[in-house]
Design a protein around this motif. Structure first.
Motif, short mmCIF file in Angstrom:
data_model
loop_
_atom_site.label_atom_id
_atom_site.label_comp_id
_atom_site.label_asym_id
_atom_site.label_seq_id
_atom_site.Cartn_x
_atom_site.Cartn_y
_atom_site.Cartn_z
N THR A 189 -0.86 2.59 -0.43
CA THR A 189 -0.86 1.96 1.57
C THR A 189 0.43 1.46 1.70
OG1 THR A 189 -3.51 3.01 0.87
CG2 THR A 189 -2.35 1.88 3.09
N VAL A 190 0.25 1.86 2.31
CA VAL A 190 2.14 1.17 2.98
C VAL A 190 1.64 0.54 4.93
CG1 VAL A 190 4.03 0.19 3.15
CG2 VAL A 190 3.42 0.75 1.27
N ASN A 191 1.54 -0.14 6.02
CA ASN A 191 1.21 -0.17 6.69
C ASN A 191 -0.18 0.79 6.80
OD1 ASN A 191 3.16 -2.32 6.67
ND2 ASN A 191 4.93 -0.99 7.31
N GLY A 192 -0.76 1.53 6.50
CA GLY A 192 -1.59 2.36 6.73
C GLY A 192 -1.27 3.93 6.61
N LYS A 193 -0.20 3.91 5.84
CA LYS A 193 0.81 4.96 5.11
C LYS A 193 0.27 5.26 3.82
CE LYS A 193 3.13 5.94 9.71
NZ LYS A 193 4.90 6.02 10.19
N ASN A 194 -0.02 6.28 3.13
CA ASN A 194 0.41 6.45 1.78
C ASN A 194 1.11 6.79 1.67
OD1 ASN A 194 -2.97 6.06 1.52
ND2 ASN A 194 -3.03 8.10 1.43
N VAL A 195 1.73 6.04 0.90
CA VAL A 195 3.38 6.35 0.45
C VAL A 195 2.94 6.56 -1.33
CG1 VAL A 195 4.16 5.33 1.95
CG2 VAL A 195 3.50 4.16 0.20
N THR A 196 4.75 7.20 -2.13
CA THR A 196 3.97 7.59 -3.75
C THR A 196 5.61 6.63 -3.76
OG1 THR A 196 3.76 10.01 -3.12
CG2 THR A 196 5.10 9.17 -5.05
N ARG A 197 5.46 6.06 -5.04
CA ARG A 197 6.43 5.68 -5.72
C ARG A 197 6.56 5.01 -7.33
NH1 ARG A 197 6.40 -0.60 -1.70
NH2 ARG A 197 6.91 -0.27 -0.13
N THR A 198 7.45 4.74 -7.56
CA THR A 198 7.77 4.86 -8.59
C THR A 198 7.80 2.76 -9.23
OG1 THR A 198 10.29 5.16 -8.87
CG2 THR A 198 8.50 7.27 -9.09
N ARG A 199 7.61 3.45 -10.35
CA ARG A 199 7.52 2.19 -11.90
C ARG A 199 7.72 2.24 -12.71
NH1 ARG A 199 1.42 0.55 -10.66
NH2 ARG A 199 -0.07 2.49 -12.63
N GLN A 200 8.12 1.04 -13.56
CA GLN A 200 8.62 0.95 -15.34
C GLN A 200 7.29 0.54 -16.35
OE1 GLN A 200 11.10 3.03 -15.40
NE2 GLN A 200 11.85 2.20 -16.72
N VAL A 201 6.94 1.21 -16.89
CA VAL A 201 5.98 0.87 -17.64
C VAL A 201 6.11 0.59 -19.10
CG1 VAL A 201 3.13 1.45 -18.20
CG2 VAL A 201 3.82 1.74 -15.97
N ARG A 202 5.73 -0.97 -19.30
CA ARG A 202 6.40 -0.75 -21.27
C ARG A 202 4.88 0.16 -22.15
NH1 ARG A 202 6.86 -6.30 -23.75
NH2 ARG A 202 4.37 -6.41 -24.46
N LYS A 203 5.73 1.05 -23.35
CA LYS A 203 4.92 1.31 -24.21
C LYS A 203 5.60 1.18 -25.61
CE LYS A 203 3.14 4.16 -21.68
NZ LYS A 203 1.87 4.96 -21.48
N THR A 204 4.85 0.98 -26.34
CA THR A 204 5.31 0.89 -27.65
C THR A 204 5.05 1.85 -28.92
OG1 THR A 204 4.72 -0.89 -27.55
CG2 THR A 204 5.06 -0.61 -29.94
N ARG A 205 6.08 2.49 -29.16
CA ARG A 205 6.39 3.57 -30.28
C ARG A 205 5.65 2.36 -32.08
NH1 ARG A 205 10.08 5.18 -28.96
NH2 ARG A 205 10.06 6.12 -27.94
N TRP A 206 5.16 2.96 -32.59
CA TRP A 206 4.47 2.40 -34.10
C TRP A 206 4.89 3.05 -34.76
CZ3 TRP A 206 3.10 -2.16 -33.71
CH2 TRP A 206 2.38 -2.91 -33.14
N THR A 207 5.72 2.40 -35.94
CA THR A 207 5.88 3.86 -37.18
C THR A 207 5.87 3.02 -38.24
OG1 THR A 207 8.33 2.42 -37.02
CG2 THR A 207 8.11 4.68 -36.00
N PRO A 208 5.17 3.27 -39.71
CA PRO A 208 4.43 2.89 -40.63
C PRO A 208 5.87 2.11 -41.27
CG PRO A 208 4.31 4.81 -40.70
CD PRO A 208 4.93 4.68 -39.66
N ALA A 209 5.20 0.63 -41.78
CA ALA A 209 6.02 0.35 -42.11
C ALA A 209 5.53 -0.65 -43.91
CB ALA A 209 6.45 -1.05 -41.81
N ALA A 210 6.24 -0.81 -44.64
CA ALA A 210 6.04 -1.49 -45.91
C ALA A 210 7.28 -2.26 -46.52
CB ALA A 210 5.15 -0.43 -47.15
N GLY A 211 6.65 -3.31 -47.54
CA GLY A 211 7.61 -3.52 -48.36
C GLY A 211 6.90 -5.33 -49.11
N SER A 212 7.56 -6.00 -49.22
CA SER A 212 7.45 -7.37 -50.43
C SER A 212 8.47 -8.33 -49.68
CB SER A 212 7.61 -7.10 -51.27
OG SER A 212 8.58 -7.18 -51.83
N VAL A 213 7.81 -9.29 -50.11
CA VAL A 213 8.57 -10.93 -49.27
C VAL A 213 8.08 -11.89 -50.28
CG1 VAL A 213 7.92 -10.37 -46.70
CG2 VAL A 213 6.33 -11.64 -48.12
N SER A 214 8.98 -12.94 -50.91
CA SER A 214 9.13 -13.92 -51.51
C SER A 214 9.24 -14.52 -50.94
CB SER A 214 9.22 -13.40 -53.15
OG SER A 214 10.65 -13.70 -53.01
#
Length: 367
Positions: A189-214
C-alpha cells in the motif's frame, strides 16, 4: 604425606655473591638477585623442546625420563594446585587469596613441561597496566581503586596447557549450496492505494557432495586447569606460541606455577573435539559453493604427539560486598580483562544528577 626429596629442578637458586634467592628477570634470559644485583644467564637449551608420543603417556603416564616429582600446595578453598620455586614464608592462593599452609606441602608426579613462555612484563609493569585499567573503569567502587594501589594484590602465575599435534584424515558427505535469485511479485500500500511491485529473493540450490580432506593439525591448545569459576578470559588467553622456550625451571623462579588438574586423557578428548571442528572447516572449503552442509564426518588422527607447556599471566583478586572479582593481565602482551564490580552509590548519584539537570532545563524552558 610423602616426604621424598624433590629433584634438582625444584631446588632454590642462590646468588653466588650473597646467597640470596635468584629470581627470573622478565623479558630477558637471566635470573637476578634483587638483594645485590648479581645476574646470571639462563643456559641455552641444547635442543628444541620435544613433542612426546601421545599413546605411551595415555597408557602408563609416560616414561620416567619425562616425569618428575614436584612440591605442591593445595588450596582447600578453591582447589587450585600450586607449585613454588622459592621458599616462601607465607603464601596466598593466586586465585582466591586464601592463605596456603606451607606445612601442607606434598610431592607428586607430573609430566615435565616441554616448553615455557617466559614472562615479558615484570611485576611492576603488570601492576601499572592493571592500575591504569582500573582507573579507566566507569562507576568502579573507591575500594577497588584503593585495592589496585596495593602491589601485593597482583600475583604472577604460570598456567598449564596441553598442546596436541596430529596428522588428520577425514571422509565426509554433505551438500553444496549455490545461491540464485528469482523475481517475486508482491502487493503493498502506497498513499492509501494498492500497488504491485517486484523484488529479488535469494534462493539456495543444494547438490550432494562427498570427498576427503587431510592435513597437519599443529598446536591445538587446551587449558589444563579445571578452575572453571576462575577461568582466564579469552581476551587475555591469547599468547604468541612462537616465543616458547625449551623448559628450564629458572624461568619459574619468583612466580607461582599451577599444576595441571585436567588429566592428559581428558585434554586429548577436548583436542579431538577441536580437530573435528577443524576437519569440518576443511570439508566446507573442499565442498565450495556459497554455503555448505556437512552431514557426516569420519575422522582419523595419526602420529599424535603432545607437550605440556606453561604460559604467563598476572592475577589480581578482590572482594567487594562479599563477592570475589578477579582481573587478569597477559604476562606476555599486557592485555588486561576481568569481571568488575559497580558502585551502587556512584550510579545512584549520577541518576539523581541527570534528573536534576533535566528538571532545571524544563523549569527554565517554561519561564
Amino acid at each position: 604425606m610423602n616426604q621424598e626429596t624433590p629433584k634438582r629442578s625444584e631446588h632454590k637458586k642462590s646468588c653466588v655473591n650473597c646467597g640470596a634467592e635468584l629470581l627470573y628477570k622478565p623479558g630477558s634470559s637471566e635470573v637476578k638477585c634483587d638483594y645485590c644485583g648479581h645476574e646470571e644467564a639462563i643456559e641455552e637449551a641444547v635442543s628444541e623442546f620435544e613433542e612426546l608420543e601421545l599413546f605411551p603417556y595415555l597408557e602408563q603416564m609416560g616414561a620416567q625420563s619425562h616425569t618428575e616429582k614436584i612440591s605442591m600446595l593445595h588450596c582447600k578453598t578453591c582447589g587450585a594446585n600450586q607449585h613454588i620455586e622459592e621458599n616462601y614464608k607465607s603464601l596466598h592462593c593466586v586465585y582466591c587469596s586464601q592463605p596456603l599452609v606451607v606445612e601442607d606441602t606434598y610431592h607428586e608426579d607430573w609430566i615435565l613441561p616441554g616448553a615455557v613462555l617466559p614472562f615479558q612484563l615484570d611485576h611492576k609493569k603488570s601492576h601499572e597496566v592493571f592500575r591504569n585499567w582500573v582507573k579507566g573503569l566507569w562507576f568502579a567502587p573507591n575500594k577497588l581503586q584503593r585495592a589496585a594501589l596495593d602491589p601485593q594484590k597482583t600475583k604472577g602465575l604460570y598456567v598449564p596447557y596441553w598442546t596436541f599435534d596430529a596428522q588428520l584424515y577425514a571422509d565426509y558427505t554433505g551438500q553444496r549450496g549455490d545461491y540464485y535469485y528469482v523475481t517475486e511479485t508482491y502487493n503493498t500500500t502506497v498513499n492509501g492505494k494498492n500497488v504491485t511491485r517486484t523484488r529479488q529473493v535469494r534462493k539456495t540450490r543444494w547438490t550432494p557432495a562427498a570427498g576427503s580432506v587431510s592435513g597437519f593439525v599443529d598446536d591445538t591448545l587446551i587449558s589444563a586447569s579445571k578452575q572453571r569459576s576462575n577461568s582466564i578470559p579469552n581476551k587475555v588467553a591469547n599468547w604468541n606460541l612462537d616465543a616458547l622456550e625449551t623448559f628450564n625451571s629458572k624461568y619459574l623462579a619468583g612466580f607461582v606455577t599451577e599444576k595441571y588438574t585436567l588429566p592428559l586423557k581428558d585434554g586429548h578428548l577436548k583436542s579431538k573435539q577441536e580437530a573435528e571442528k577443524i576437519a569440518t572447516g576443511w570439508a566446507c572449503q573442499d565442498i565450495g559453493g556459497d554455503t555448505q552442509r556437512v552431514s557426516s564426518l569420519d575422522m582419523k588422527l595419526s602420529e599424535e604427539t603432545f607437550k605440556h607447556i606453561l604460559l604467563p599471566v598476572y592475577i589480581s583478586s578482590y572482594v567487594y560486598n562479599n563477592k570475589k572479582y578477579q582481573f587478569y593481565v597477559n604476562g606476555q602482551t599486557g592485555v588486561v580483562s576481568g569481571k568488575r564490580p559497580y558502585s551502587f552509590w556512584k550510579i545512584f548519584f549520577l541518576i539523581l544528577f541527570v534528573l536534576a539537570v533535566i528538571a532545571l532545563l524544563v523549569f527554565f524552558g517554561n519561564q
